[in-house]
Design a protein around this motif. Structure first.
Motif: not given
Length: 208
Positions: A13-19
């Motif tokens: 669900x995260x666009x760009x992945x976890x940060x």
């Protein structure tokens, strides 16, 4: 939810992945409401009547509450899944899509200082966000409890903002239970203790 399952879900669900993130909790800034009003005007200008309601939520919406310096905004639209109807104007207004999950979208500014959550009006999350906000504006004890919890958690290291949010969930659930009880009977004398500018109100007559 076990960490592995949570991480797998976030990856979908995260666009760009976890940060990786460093959590900073600051004392309340009286400028936050004015910052919201500027952002509200920007969103209303972009979406027009597609924005059914625009509300300041989260800790920066509660006077006196320590918070991460991120303005959280709640926007309701007729159909969240009809993304093509509202996402392009949000992009044009400088917001990037960060979260896409069933019934919920979250946009943010490139500086990551603004989070705009999009829901449909009947979603339980809408009621919960507003109940929690209004209760914390009123109740000193829970406002203190929440601030202490956040400051404690901010001292730890987190792999992602969502992990920090999950860590607050037990305390939020306790506070929200009291908020729901309050909502079921709150009299006008209780609401009168909250300054008018901080009461839940619709935007431009389009609200619920």
């Amino acid at each position: 939810m076990p960490d592995e399952e949570r991480d797998a879900y976030l990856d979908t669900v995260l666009i760009g992945g976890r940060e990786p993130v460093t959590i900073v909790v600051r004392d309340y800034d009286p400028a936050w409401p004015d910052r919201f009003e500027t952002l509200r005007a920007r969103i209303v200008d972009a979406l027009g009547t597609r924005a059914l309601d625009v509300q300041h939520i989260g800790s920066t919406s509660v006077p006196g509450l320590a918070a991460k310096p991120i303005i959280d905004i709640l926007v309701t639209v007729a159909q969240v899944e009809a993304e093509d109807d509202y996402a392009p104007p949000m992009y044009d207004a400088g917001f990037a899509l960060r979260v896409r999950e069933p019934g919920h979208r979250m946009f943010r500014t490139p500086e990551r200082k603004v989070h705009v959550h999009v829901y449909e009006p009947a979603d339980q999350a809408v009621t919960d966000y507003l109940d929690l906000r209004d209760w914390l504006r009123f109740d000193d004890s829970d406002r203190t409890l929440y601030a202490v919890t956040k400051r404690d958690l901010a001292r730890r290291e987190w792999t992602d903002m969502n992990a920090y949010a999950d860590a607050k969930s037990a305390v939020i659930a306790q506070i929200l239970a009291r908020a729901r009880e309050w909502r079921s009977y709150r009299p006008s004398r209780v609401l009168s203790a909250i300054p008018n500018r901080f009461l839940h109100r619709p935007v431009c007559g389009w609200g619920r």
